[in-house]
Design an enzyme around this catalytic site. Structure first.
Site, mmCIF file in Angstrom:
data_model
loop_
_atom_site.group_PDB
_atom_site.id
_atom_site.type_symbol
_atom_site.label_atom_id
_atom_site.label_comp_id
_atom_site.label_asym_id
_atom_site.label_seq_id
_atom_site.Cartn_x
_atom_site.Cartn_y
_atom_site.Cartn_z
ATOM 1 N N ARG A 152 -23.096 16.650 -9.424
ATOM 2 C CA ARG A 152 -22.747 16.321 -8.054
ATOM 3 C C ARG A 152 -21.781 17.366 -7.496
ATOM 4 N NH1 ARG A 152 -21.161 10.329 -9.928
ATOM 5 N NH2 ARG A 152 -20.242 11.668 -11.526
ATOM 6 N N ARG B 25 -12.326 0.923 -15.004
ATOM 7 C CA ARG B 25 -13.240 0.386 -13.993
ATOM 8 C C ARG B 25 -14.030 1.512 -13.328
ATOM 9 N NH1 ARG B 25 -10.017 -3.739 -10.187
ATOM 10 N NH2 ARG B 25 -9.033 -1.775 -9.643
ATOM 11 N N LYS C 158 -8.954 16.845 -13.866
ATOM 12 C CA LYS C 158 -9.650 17.506 -12.757
ATOM 13 C C LYS C 158 -8.693 18.306 -11.875
ATOM 14 C CE LYS C 158 -13.285 14.077 -12.918
ATOM 15 N NZ LYS C 158 -12.825 13.634 -14.255
ATOM 16 N N THR D 262 -25.948 13.356 -15.575
ATOM 17 C CA THR D 262 -25.972 14.441 -14.587
ATOM 18 C C THR D 262 -26.646 15.703 -15.119
ATOM 19 O OG1 THR D 262 -23.766 15.130 -15.298
ATOM 20 C CG2 THR D 262 -23.912 13.614 -13.425
ATOM 21 N N ASP E 141 0.852 -1.182 0.000
ATOM 22 C CA ASP E 141 0.000 0.000 0.000
ATOM 23 C C ASP E 141 0.889 1.234 0.000
ATOM 24 O OD1 ASP E 141 -1.863 2.019 0.451
ATOM 25 O OD2 ASP E 141 -3.056 0.795 1.816
ATOM 26 N N LYS F 287 -5.127 15.794 -6.555
ATOM 27 C CA LYS F 287 -4.222 15.497 -7.668
ATOM 28 C C LYS F 287 -3.381 16.708 -8.041
ATOM 29 C CE LYS F 287 -4.144 11.986 -9.549
ATOM 30 N NZ LYS F 287 -3.301 10.797 -9.246
#
Length: 637
Positions: free
Chosen positions: A549, A465, A423, A485, A355, A435
């Site tokens: 959203r 995915r 984004k 949306t 991880d 990010k």
């Protein structure tokens, strides 16, 4: 089970047995052809005056011709199954063998006229007749085989778009497949010069413009695009012509697949929305890519994810000395290993279960394995989830990236490529903020270490995915309304292979601390995508609008407002410098405050922080320059 109880399995025929069968099937007819051609040539030579024919000599010459036919035919593999019986290649070899027999008899007749005893024109005439007879026998054999292997006349009629080599080959496969459930009834081709062409008994009935009339006349409900790598523009044109008519569109495999494995009707697949959103093949400089990957130890974080998995596939093509797959998802790692090695044993040190949030373990792995190049693809990426759990974005996307950077520095990694997202440009979401911070951390450490640490930014990848397209597809398959949306929402799209190829290219041309931004083409309307997918499914489903959203943009951006684009080194990759962020300036409280803002305030605050940082950098630079100038003047005095 006793041996006597086992089912008897016939022995596999040996190569010699197969050749013998091929010889027995072909040679007797060829021998008969010479037995007919030579006497007939003699009669033609003497204008049917049988009294002038030396039948004794002709019998000897027939025996010689048959022996020579067997010798040359075996030597040139005419009777050893090199070519399909009745094919053009088979006919070409047949002509060569028969010509050699005729030339040999003619030369012998010239050298030993008394021994051969026939006019020198007879071998010439007989050779032409023998080729005619042998070729005719083979043609009749092939015609008979094709006549008995016609497709089922009750099979579904289909149209083929493209009367080129791929279309011709596919039509031949269909017309000789007696077990096939489809049958070609007409070609369509935009080359009007092919209007009256007939391939494999299938006529060219018109162009794509004539699709409505041809479909009505033939009853075809399926159109197959019979082209190698037709390109998105062609597929869009076909889809726009076929969908309103209720005609299903299918496509052939890629040209690479056809060259490697051939093509048959079983390789056809339905047109997918990805075909319409993807773009033409990317031009990558393989030599540049291989230059920093070939023979190197390469490590990929997030190797079990959609991007990481494809990155590993692409990297593996360039001959790394070692490719290390690191992820905390063991199932994802297994899928990646299957794609690369053909097995999912998970029993090698190629796969590493770890991880990126565990700094100590990560640093230990890097120091032990000593990677030369690292692709950092591990991240949390679902925007609405991170809006609910912003601390997870901080732990993984910010601190996790910092852990990777520090592990790279500790292990002496020379090249680090951080996978970012569109984004991060003018960020309004927690995902985008995290990010963007990661980009700035990579930039700062690249500048401090003077190593090629950089980021690559791009938008949505088709088929990853949890992305939009699989979600839409699942809803359509379940017969549920498709949720969008906003009716005006647009997104950039790129196929996973294209994105990964460009990421590798970016790694070859990227400079220290910058962000490389992939050309995503034109933004695509989400509503248009939903409507196309519903239409292609043939179902009557509604589209429901859910509203944007929290943190979600109506239109995505690739560049921040204050980023200055640098002249590109690749036509599909632009460059922009990124203001570095020192890790000591990371402030969890400031992060929490920014997360609490609304979307517009987040973007403004991110801008304000970076502009203040830029001003501070410029102020420090001016102070340094002033001090340097004063010192210089003092020296001069």
């Amino acid at each position: 089970m006793l041996d006597s109880e086992r089912t008897a399995v016939p022995d596999k025929p040996s190569i010699d047995e197969s050749r013998f069968r091929y010889l027995i099937r072909s040679f007797p007819f060829d021998a008969l052809a010479w037995g007919v051609s030579l006497p007939l040539a003699m009669l033609l030579r003497f204008e049917s005056l049988t009294s002038d024919v030396s039948w004794g000599h002709i019998g000897w010459v027939i025996a010689l011709a048959i022996a020579l036919q067997l010798f040359y035919g075996w030597f040139l593999m005419l009777y050893r199954g090199r070519h399909l019986r009745g094919s053009f290649e088979n006919l070409r070899t047949l002509i060569s063998v028969t010509a050699l027999v005729g030339i040999t008899i003619w030369v012998l007749d010239l050298m030993f006229p008394d021994f051969i005893g026939i006019p020198r024109t007879v071998p010439v005439i007989a050779t032409a007749l023998a080729v005619l007879f042998m070729g005719g026998i083979r043609y009749l054999d092939r015609y008979n085989r094709q006549r008995h292997s016609k497709p089922d006349p009750t099979g579904d009629p289909v149209l083929l778009y493209g009367a080129g080599q791929v279309g011709d080959h596919l039509a031949r496969q269909m017309m000789t497949d007696s077990n096939g459930s489809i049958r070609p009834v007409a070609f369509l081709d935009d080359d009007i010069r092919k209007k009256h062409l007939v391939l494999q008994g299938v006529p060219v009935a018109g162009t794509l413009y004539d699709l409505p009339d041809v479909a009505e006349a033939t009853g075809a409900t399926t159109l197959i695009v019979a082209m190698g790598d037709p390109g998105t523009d062609v597929l869009k044109k076909v889809e726009e012509a076929a969908t309103p008519l209720g005609i299903k569109v299918q496509v052939t495999p890629s040209m690479a697949h056809m060259l490697g494995e051939g093509i048959s009707s079983h390789d056809l697949r339905d047109l997918k929305i990805e075909d319409l959103l993807g773009r033409d093949q990317v031009d990558t400089d393989v030599s540049q890519i291989a230059g920093y990957l070939n023979g190197k130890t390469v490590l990929v974080t997030g190797a079990g994810g959609s991007i990481g998995q494809q990155l590993c596939v692409e990297i593996n093509k360039h001959g790394p000395a070692e490719l290390i797959l690191l992820d905390r998802d063991e199932t994802g790692l297994q899928a990646t290993e299957i794609n690369i090695r053909g097995n999912g044993l998970l029993d090698t040190d190629e796969v590493v279960l770890a991880d990126i949030r565990d700094s100590e373990t990560l640093t230990s792995i890097f120091q032990d394995r000593k990677p030369d190049v690292v692709f950092h693809a591990a991240a949390l990426k679902h925007l609405p989830m991170l809006e609910q759990y912003p601390s997870e974005a901080w732990q993984t996307n910010v601190l996790g990236t910092l852990n990777v950077i520090r592990a790279c520095e500790a292990a002496g990694v020379e090249t680090l490529i951080n996978i970012s997202t569109d984004k991060a440009a003018n960020p309004t979401s927690v995902l985008g903020l995290s990010k963007r911070v990661a980009e700035r951390l990579v930039s700062w450490h690249g500048g401090q270490s003077n190593r090629r640490y950089l980021s690559v930014r791009f938008g949505n990848v088709i088929g990853s995915r949890g992305s939009m397209l699989p979600t839409f597809r699942s809803l359509i398959e379940a017969g549920k309304p498709v949720t969008v949306t906003h009716p005006d929402a647009t997104r950039y799209f790129m196929t996973i292979p294209e994105a990964c190829q460009l990421v590798l290219q970016a790694g070859a041309i990227g400079r220290i601390g910058e962000v490389l931004i992939l050309d995503m083409g034109e933004p695509v309307s989400i509503l248009d995508v939903a409507n196309k997918m519903i239409a292609m499914s043939g179902k009557n489903l509604e589209v429901r609008f859910t509203g944007l959203r929290e943190g979600e943009k109506l239109h995505e951006e690739l560049h921040s407002d204050f980023e200055v684009e640098v002249a590109p080194l690749h036509p599909k990759i632009s460059h922009a410098p990124v203001l570095g962020l020192c890790p000591t300036d990371l402030d969890k409280d400031a992060w929490n405050d920014m997360v609490a803002y609304d979307a517009n305030q987040r973007s403004q605050e991110a801008h304000r922080i970076e502009l203040e940082s830029m001003a501070a950098v410029e102020e420090a630079k001016d102070a340094f320059d002033a001090e340097h100038v004063d010192a210089g003047k003092g020296v001069q005095v």
